[in-house]
Write a protein that holds these residues in place. Sequence first.
Motif, PDB file in Angstrom:
ATOM      1  N   ILE A  88      36.878  38.171  50.805  1.00  0.00           N
ATOM      2  CA  ILE A  88      37.171  36.272  50.389  1.00  0.00           C
ATOM      3  C   ILE A  88      37.328  36.119  48.870  1.00  0.00           C
ATOM      4  N   LEU A  89      36.302  36.756  48.444  1.00  0.00           N
ATOM      5  CA  LEU A  89      35.577  36.137  46.654  1.00  0.00           C
ATOM      6  C   LEU A  89      36.770  37.161  46.134  1.00  0.00           C
ATOM      7  N   GLY A  90      37.243  38.042  46.262  1.00  0.00           N
ATOM      8  CA  GLY A  90      38.094  38.863  45.349  1.00  0.00           C
ATOM      9  C   GLY A  90      36.903  39.668  44.400  1.00  0.00           C
ATOM     10  N   VAL A  91      35.948  40.109  45.022  1.00  0.00           N
ATOM     11  CA  VAL A  91      35.040  40.708  44.176  1.00  0.00           C
ATOM     12  C   VAL A  91      35.965  42.287  44.374  1.00  0.00           C
ATOM     13  N   ASN A  92      35.336  42.360  42.723  1.00  0.00           N
ATOM     14  CA  ASN A  92      36.323  43.425  43.491  1.00  0.00           C
ATOM     15  C   ASN A  92      35.184  45.081  43.248  1.00  0.00           C
ATOM     16  N   GLN A 118      27.938  41.595  36.898  1.00  0.00           N
ATOM     17  CA  GLN A 118      29.027  41.640  36.793  1.00  0.00           C
ATOM     18  C   GLN A 118      29.557  40.705  38.564  1.00  0.00           C
ATOM     19  N   VAL A 119      28.930  41.400  39.643  1.00  0.00           N
ATOM     20  CA  VAL A 119      29.264  40.492  40.267  1.00  0.00           C
ATOM     21  C   VAL A 119      29.225  39.208  40.782  1.00  0.00           C
ATOM     22  N   ALA A 120      28.427  38.746  39.942  1.00  0.00           N
ATOM     23  CA  ALA A 120      27.646  37.535  40.242  1.00  0.00           C
ATOM     24  C   ALA A 120      28.467  36.274  39.223  1.00  0.00           C
ATOM     25  N   ARG A 121      29.375  37.416  38.505  1.00  0.00           N
ATOM     26  CA  ARG A 121      30.041  36.529  38.073  1.00  0.00           C
ATOM     27  C   ARG A 121      31.593  36.522  38.170  1.00  0.00           C
ATOM     28  N   GLU A 122      32.108  37.386  38.992  1.00  0.00           N
ATOM     29  CA  GLU A 122      33.329  37.606  40.423  1.00  0.00           C
ATOM     30  C   GLU A 122      32.847  36.805  40.742  1.00  0.00           C
ATOM     31  N   MET A 123      32.020  36.220  41.596  1.00  0.00           N
ATOM     32  CA  MET A 123      31.649  35.532  43.008  1.00  0.00           C
ATOM     33  C   MET A 123      32.013  34.603  42.612  1.00  0.00           C
ATOM     34  N   ALA A 124      31.853  33.885  41.847  1.00  0.00           N
ATOM     35  CA  ALA A 124      31.198  32.640  41.145  1.00  0.00           C
ATOM     36  C   ALA A 124      32.915  32.149  39.921  1.00  0.00           C
ATOM     37  N   VAL A 134      25.866  33.627  43.556  1.00  0.00           N
ATOM     38  CA  VAL A 134      24.221  33.808  43.010  1.00  0.00           C
ATOM     39  C   VAL A 134      24.238  35.555  43.898  1.00  0.00           C
ATOM     40  N   THR A 135      23.425  36.279  43.752  1.00  0.00           N
ATOM     41  CA  THR A 135      23.582  37.042  44.511  1.00  0.00           C
ATOM     42  C   THR A 135      22.173  38.273  43.976  1.00  0.00           C
ATOM     43  N   GLY A 136      21.231  38.559  44.157  1.00  0.00           N
ATOM     44  CA  GLY A 136      19.674  39.137  44.115  1.00  0.00           C
ATOM     45  C   GLY A 136      19.302  39.590  44.907  1.00  0.00           C
ATOM     46  N   VAL A 194      22.517  34.916  38.679  1.00  0.00           N
ATOM     47  CA  VAL A 194      23.210  33.636  38.719  1.00  0.00           C
ATOM     48  C   VAL A 194      23.984  33.201  37.819  1.00  0.00           C
ATOM     49  N   SER A 195      25.741  33.142  38.159  1.00  0.00           N
ATOM     50  CA  SER A 195      26.858  33.208  37.171  1.00  0.00           C
ATOM     51  C   SER A 195      27.582  31.594  38.042  1.00  0.00           C
ATOM     52  N   VAL A 196      27.348  30.805  36.307  1.00  0.00           N
ATOM     53  CA  VAL A 196      28.430  29.269  36.414  1.00  0.00           C
ATOM     54  C   VAL A 196      29.454  29.649  35.706  1.00  0.00           C
TER      55      VAL A 196
END
Length: 175
Positions: free
Chosen positions: A72-76, A89-95, A110-112, A130-132
């Motif tokens: 859904i989010l396109g995380v690599n 990396q994953v937080a950035r890709e999620m955002a 947000v991932t943790g 956390v990525s914005v």
Amino acid sequence: MKNDKNDKLITNTIDRTAIKVVKWLTEHGLTISLAESCTGGMLSEAITSVSGASEVYECGICSYSNRIKQSILGVNSESLEKYGAVSEQVAREMANGVLRLSQSDIAVGVTGIAGPLGGTEEKPVGTVWVSVATKEKTIAKNLMLYNRGVKLERETVRQYTTYEALEMVLQAPGA
């Protein structure tokens, strides 16, 4: 045993900060979307509990599994394999994934590790990214909640993460 006084304090702080976020977004004509993992929708709940949120809130995706993060989010998949689900990396890709899907002005990923299980020596309970993201720029921050001197119960990690994510939105890059 939970400390009711501290729980109420952080809940009130989250509520006040969510009000500021909705007001700020409204005043600036901006919209927001969220991709949450360890907060499990708590960030979405904080924002949508504020009157007027429907003017600024586009969507929230609770992406607990790696499969959903990818599909859904396109995380690599390479990011997940190389860095793990709890990573910058994953937080950035999620955002960026929820930003792309929603076409909102601001997005949060947000991932943790909320615990009590799942922590390792390398990534202890309280490791939270956390990525914005905006169309112009994406920032990320490791909250390192394990260094704050608080007892890291699952709910505490989720609450502190929600508060910190709201604060980061108020400082959104390029907004």
